[in-house]
Design a protein around this motif. Structure first.
Motif, PDB file in Angstrom:
ATOM      1  N   ARG A  64       0.816  -1.206   0.000  1.00 36.09           N
ATOM      2  CA  ARG A  64       0.000   0.000   0.000  1.00 36.09           C
ATOM      3  C   ARG A  64       0.856   1.265   0.000  1.00 36.09           C
ATOM      4  O   ARG A  64       2.036   1.234   0.297  1.00 36.09           O
ATOM      5  CB  ARG A  64      -0.947   0.027   1.182  1.00 36.09           C
ATOM      6  CG  ARG A  64      -0.289   0.254   2.507  1.00 36.09           C
ATOM      7  CD  ARG A  64      -1.346   0.501   3.602  1.00 36.09           C
ATOM      8  NE  ARG A  64      -0.776   0.269   4.900  1.00 36.09           N
ATOM      9  CZ  ARG A  64      -1.174  -0.680   5.750  1.00 36.09           C
ATOM     10  NH1 ARG A  64      -2.148  -1.478   5.423  1.00 36.09           N
ATOM     11  NH2 ARG A  64      -0.595  -0.809   6.920  1.00 36.09           N
ATOM     12  N   LEU A  77      -3.932   3.418   0.601  1.00 34.19           N
ATOM     13  CA  LEU A  77      -4.351   3.085  -0.746  1.00 34.19           C
ATOM     14  C   LEU A  77      -3.661   1.789  -1.116  1.00 34.19           C
ATOM     15  O   LEU A  77      -2.437   1.709  -1.150  1.00 34.19           O
ATOM     16  CB  LEU A  77      -3.963   4.193  -1.729  1.00 34.19           C
ATOM     17  CG  LEU A  77      -4.344   3.981  -3.185  1.00 34.19           C
ATOM     18  CD1 LEU A  77      -5.852   3.859  -3.334  1.00 34.19           C
ATOM     19  CD2 LEU A  77      -3.804   5.111  -4.035  1.00 34.19           C
ATOM     20  N   THR A  85      -8.264  -7.274   1.666  1.00 39.19           N
ATOM     21  CA  THR A  85      -9.142  -6.178   1.266  1.00 39.19           C
ATOM     22  C   THR A  85      -8.301  -5.048   0.682  1.00 39.19           C
ATOM     23  O   THR A  85      -7.400  -4.532   1.331  1.00 39.19           O
ATOM     24  CB  THR A  85      -9.940  -5.643   2.465  1.00 39.19           C
ATOM     25  OG1 THR A  85     -10.657  -6.717   3.060  1.00 39.19           O
ATOM     26  CG2 THR A  85     -10.917  -4.570   2.035  1.00 39.19           C
ATOM     27  N   TYR A  86      -8.604  -4.700  -0.558  1.00 38.40           N
ATOM     28  CA  TYR A  86      -7.892  -3.630  -1.243  1.00 38.40           C
ATOM     29  C   TYR A  86      -8.846  -2.484  -1.518  1.00 38.40           C
ATOM     30  O   TYR A  86     -10.030  -2.684  -1.729  1.00 38.40           O
ATOM     31  CB  TYR A  86      -7.305  -4.132  -2.569  1.00 38.40           C
ATOM     32  CG  TYR A  86      -6.139  -5.056  -2.354  1.00 38.40           C
ATOM     33  CD1 TYR A  86      -4.843  -4.586  -2.447  1.00 38.40           C
ATOM     34  CD2 TYR A  86      -6.337  -6.395  -2.038  1.00 38.40           C
ATOM     35  CE1 TYR A  86      -3.754  -5.429  -2.241  1.00 38.40           C
ATOM     36  CE2 TYR A  86      -5.259  -7.242  -1.830  1.00 38.40           C
ATOM     37  CZ  TYR A  86      -3.980  -6.753  -1.934  1.00 38.40           C
ATOM     38  OH  TYR A  86      -2.910  -7.574  -1.723  1.00 38.40           O
ATOM     39  N   GLY A  87      -8.338  -1.282  -1.502  1.00 41.19           N
ATOM     40  CA  GLY A  87      -9.132  -0.096  -1.772  1.00 41.19           C
ATOM     41  C   GLY A  87      -8.473   1.110  -1.154  1.00 41.19           C
ATOM     42  O   GLY A  87      -7.251   1.196  -1.074  1.00 41.19           O
ATOM     43  N   LYS A  89      -8.661   3.571   2.390  1.00 37.24           N
ATOM     44  CA  LYS A  89      -9.170   3.713   3.752  1.00 37.24           C
ATOM     45  C   LYS A  89      -8.746   5.095   4.242  1.00 37.24           C
ATOM     46  O   LYS A  89      -7.567   5.435   4.217  1.00 37.24           O
ATOM     47  CB  LYS A  89      -8.568   2.627   4.641  1.00 37.24           C
ATOM     48  CG  LYS A  89      -9.112   2.538   6.033  1.00 37.24           C
ATOM     49  CD  LYS A  89      -8.455   1.332   6.730  1.00 37.24           C
ATOM     50  CE  LYS A  89      -9.155   0.934   7.985  1.00 37.24           C
ATOM     51  NZ  LYS A  89      -8.521  -0.258   8.593  1.00 37.24           N
ATOM     52  N   VAL A 103     -13.689   2.933   0.877  1.00 37.98           N
ATOM     53  CA  VAL A 103     -14.057   2.814  -0.525  1.00 37.98           C
ATOM     54  C   VAL A 103     -13.746   1.415  -0.997  1.00 37.98           C
ATOM     55  O   VAL A 103     -12.715   0.880  -0.699  1.00 37.98           O
ATOM     56  CB  VAL A 103     -13.269   3.847  -1.372  1.00 37.98           C
ATOM     57  CG1 VAL A 103     -13.615   3.687  -2.834  1.00 37.98           C
ATOM     58  CG2 VAL A 103     -13.570   5.241  -0.904  1.00 37.98           C
TER      59      VAL A 103
END
Length: 103
Positions: A64, A77, A85-87, A89, A103
């Motif tokens: 990240r 990110l 879990t990717y996205g 925060k 997201v």
């Protein structure tokens, strides 16, 4: 190039051992491999490159990009939970994850 004892750098202080030192410009072609050091104000670690004060950190082991205010993480990110879990925060003003901004 050679024994660096006796050379003092504004950035690195007193140098020792053998190596290559250039004050000013150095032009290199080819591959450079580094586990530690600096590129400008960015620090190089074995798994991350980070800006001065760790404000922005590109971390391959955490998978990240982390953006901080210097004391608390503000945005992740990439991998956001240390698992799968990717996205993105986003953290609130006290450093806790803001559930309304995941997201």
């Amino acid at each position: 190039m050679g024994k660096l004892s006796g050379i003092t750098s504004e950035r690195f202080g007193a140098l020792s051992g053998y190596g290559f030192f250039a004050s000013g410009s150095a032009y290199l072609e080819g591959t450079i491999n580094a586990k530690t050091g600096n590129i400008g104000t960015w620090g190089i670690g074995e798994s991350a490159i980070s800006s001065s004060g760790n404000i922005i950190k590109l971390d391959s082991s955490a998978k990240r990009i982390t953006i901080s205010d210097g004391s608390k993480d503000r945005i992740y990110l990439g991998e956001v939970d240390g698992g799968t879990t990717y996205g993105m925060k986003i953290f609130d003003g006290i450093g806790t994850a803001d559930a309304n901004r995941l997201v």
